[in-house]
Motif scaffolding. Structure first.
Motif, PDB file in Angstrom:
ATOM      1  N   ILE A 128       0.810  -1.223   0.000  1.00 51.48           N
ATOM      2  CA  ILE A 128       0.000   0.000   0.000  1.00 51.48           C
ATOM      3  C   ILE A 128       0.840   1.269   0.000  1.00 51.48           C
ATOM      4  CG2 ILE A 128      -1.984  -1.127   1.053  1.00 51.48           C
ATOM      5  CD1 ILE A 128      -1.133   0.192   3.724  1.00 51.48           C
ATOM      6  N   GLY A 129       2.162   1.114   0.055  1.00 50.47           N
ATOM      7  CA  GLY A 129       3.004   2.299   0.052  1.00 50.47           C
ATOM      8  C   GLY A 129       4.475   1.938   0.087  1.00 50.47           C
ATOM      9  N   GLU A 130       5.296   2.977   0.122  1.00 53.15           N
ATOM     10  CA  GLU A 130       6.739   2.789   0.160  1.00 53.15           C
ATOM     11  C   GLU A 130       7.376   3.843   1.033  1.00 53.15           C
ATOM     12  OE1 GLU A 130       8.354   3.140  -3.788  1.00 53.15           O
ATOM     13  OE2 GLU A 130       7.191   4.934  -4.196  1.00 53.15           O
ATOM     14  N   ILE A 131       8.577   3.539   1.510  1.00 53.06           N
ATOM     15  CA  ILE A 131       9.323   4.435   2.385  1.00 53.06           C
ATOM     16  C   ILE A 131      10.730   4.587   1.822  1.00 53.06           C
ATOM     17  CG2 ILE A 131      10.291   4.740   4.697  1.00 53.06           C
ATOM     18  CD1 ILE A 131       7.980   2.927   5.686  1.00 53.06           C
ATOM     19  N   PHE A 132      11.217   5.818   1.813  1.00 56.65           N
ATOM     20  CA  PHE A 132      12.601   6.123   1.479  1.00 56.65           C
ATOM     21  C   PHE A 132      13.224   6.771   2.707  1.00 56.65           C
ATOM     22  CE2 PHE A 132      10.398   6.116  -2.530  1.00 56.65           C
ATOM     23  CZ  PHE A 132      11.267   5.469  -3.393  1.00 56.65           C
ATOM     24  N   PHE A 133      14.211   6.106   3.300  1.00 57.00           N
ATOM     25  CA  PHE A 133      14.952   6.653   4.438  1.00 57.00           C
ATOM     26  C   PHE A 133      16.277   7.136   3.876  1.00 57.00           C
ATOM     27  CE2 PHE A 133      17.329   5.237   8.560  1.00 57.00           C
ATOM     28  CZ  PHE A 133      17.626   6.554   8.859  1.00 57.00           C
ATOM     29  N   ASP A 134      16.336   8.422   3.587  1.00 56.17           N
ATOM     30  CA  ASP A 134      17.470   9.032   2.900  1.00 56.17           C
ATOM     31  C   ASP A 134      18.464   9.598   3.904  1.00 56.17           C
ATOM     32  OD1 ASP A 134      18.892   9.831   0.649  1.00 56.17           O
ATOM     33  OD2 ASP A 134      17.937  11.792   0.614  1.00 56.17           O
ATOM     34  N   GLY A 135      19.744   9.422   3.608  1.00 56.98           N
ATOM     35  CA  GLY A 135      20.785  10.025   4.431  1.00 56.98           C
ATOM     36  C   GLY A 135      21.088   9.250   5.699  1.00 56.98           C
ATOM     37  N   ILE A 136      21.087   7.943   5.618  1.00 58.77           N
ATOM     38  CA  ILE A 136      21.401   7.125   6.793  1.00 58.77           C
ATOM     39  C   ILE A 136      22.748   7.583   7.347  1.00 58.77           C
ATOM     40  CG2 ILE A 136      22.008   4.792   7.548  1.00 58.77           C
ATOM     41  CD1 ILE A 136      19.980   3.776   5.483  1.00 58.77           C
ATOM     42  N   PRO A 137      22.806   7.880   8.650  1.00 57.58           N
ATOM     43  CA  PRO A 137      24.071   8.389   9.210  1.00 57.58           C
ATOM     44  C   PRO A 137      25.130   7.295   9.287  1.00 57.58           C
ATOM     45  CG  PRO A 137      22.442   8.084  10.952  1.00 57.58           C
ATOM     46  CD  PRO A 137      21.747   7.794   9.656  1.00 57.58           C
ATOM     47  N   ILE A 138      26.287   7.583   8.696  1.00 66.89           N
ATOM     48  CA  ILE A 138      27.423   6.662   8.703  1.00 66.89           C
ATOM     49  C   ILE A 138      28.610   7.395   9.323  1.00 66.89           C
ATOM     50  CG2 ILE A 138      29.036   5.296   7.311  1.00 66.89           C
ATOM     51  CD1 ILE A 138      26.256   4.164   7.072  1.00 66.89           C
ATOM     52  N   ASP A 139      29.226   6.769  10.298  1.00 66.08           N
ATOM     53  CA  ASP A 139      30.401   7.331  10.975  1.00 66.08           C
ATOM     54  C   ASP A 139      30.174   8.779  11.423  1.00 66.08           C
ATOM     55  OD1 ASP A 139      31.688   4.898  10.563  1.00 66.08           O
ATOM     56  OD2 ASP A 139      32.595   5.563   8.681  1.00 66.08           O
ATOM     57  N   GLY A 140      28.975   9.048  11.927  1.00 64.33           N
ATOM     58  CA  GLY A 140      28.672  10.360  12.491  1.00 64.33           C
ATOM     59  C   GLY A 140      28.225  11.414  11.499  1.00 64.33           C
TER      60      GLY A 140
END
Length: 169
Positions: A128-140
């Motif tokens: 029924i939908g989608e999610i985009f989790f943009d900018g996952i924090p890596i090494d701070g």
């Protein structure tokens, strides 16, 4: 539906926290409904090892640490880790600026679109939908890594998230 956008966002943040603790199996178990996908015509199964590799390769989970060093040189940083959003010293700012885009579809996904999107094992009519989790924090730092999820209806009042991919946008 038993979860609104805030609850979904909190679930994605919880998923990020499991990655930050290097609990890759728990991260998959938290949201996984069916982890078999078709990628370029081949069956792909997300494992904890592939999820970890997707982090240190910035979205290329088919490479090992040794592969990355051969491809990009011995100095290639294969120790990159997801950073916690909840224990960050600038937690409030990080959480306020996190980019989690949640889109609910107006129509049922067609069989043609499901095939184009590589959906083979999931009941695509319940996506029924989608999610985009943009900018996952890596090494701070905010990274170019983006996690994608499907929102799937599992009953009249319940939904779940299915992890789709982790790659550079």
């Amino acid at each position: 539906m038993s979860a609104g956008k805030n609850e979904i966002k909190n679930l994605v943040i919880e998923w990020n926290e499991l990655l930050a603790q290097e609990k890759y199996m728990e991260a998959l178990d938290l949201i996984l409904y069916d982890n078999t996908q078709q990628i370029d015509g081949e069956e792909w199964i997300w494992t904890p090892e592939r999820l970890e590799a997707a982090v240190f390769t910035y979205g290329q989970p088919w490479y090992s640490k040794e592969d990355m060093k051969q491809l990009y040189g011995l100095d290639y940083p294969v120790d990159s880790k997801v950073t916690s959003l909840l224990t960050d010293s600038d937690k409030e700012n990080r959480l306020e600026n996190i980019e989690i885009s949640i889109d609910f579809f107006d129509d049922v996904i067609s069989a043609d679109k499901a095939e184009i999107w590589g959906i083979s094992k999931l009941d695509y009519k319940n996506i029924i939908g989608e999610i985009f989790f943009d900018g996952i924090p890596i090494d701070g730092e905010r990274s170019d890594l983006t996690a994608l999820f499907w929102i799937i209806r599992v009953s009249e009042n319940d939904i779940t998230l299915v992890f789709r991919d982790l790659h550079m946008m």
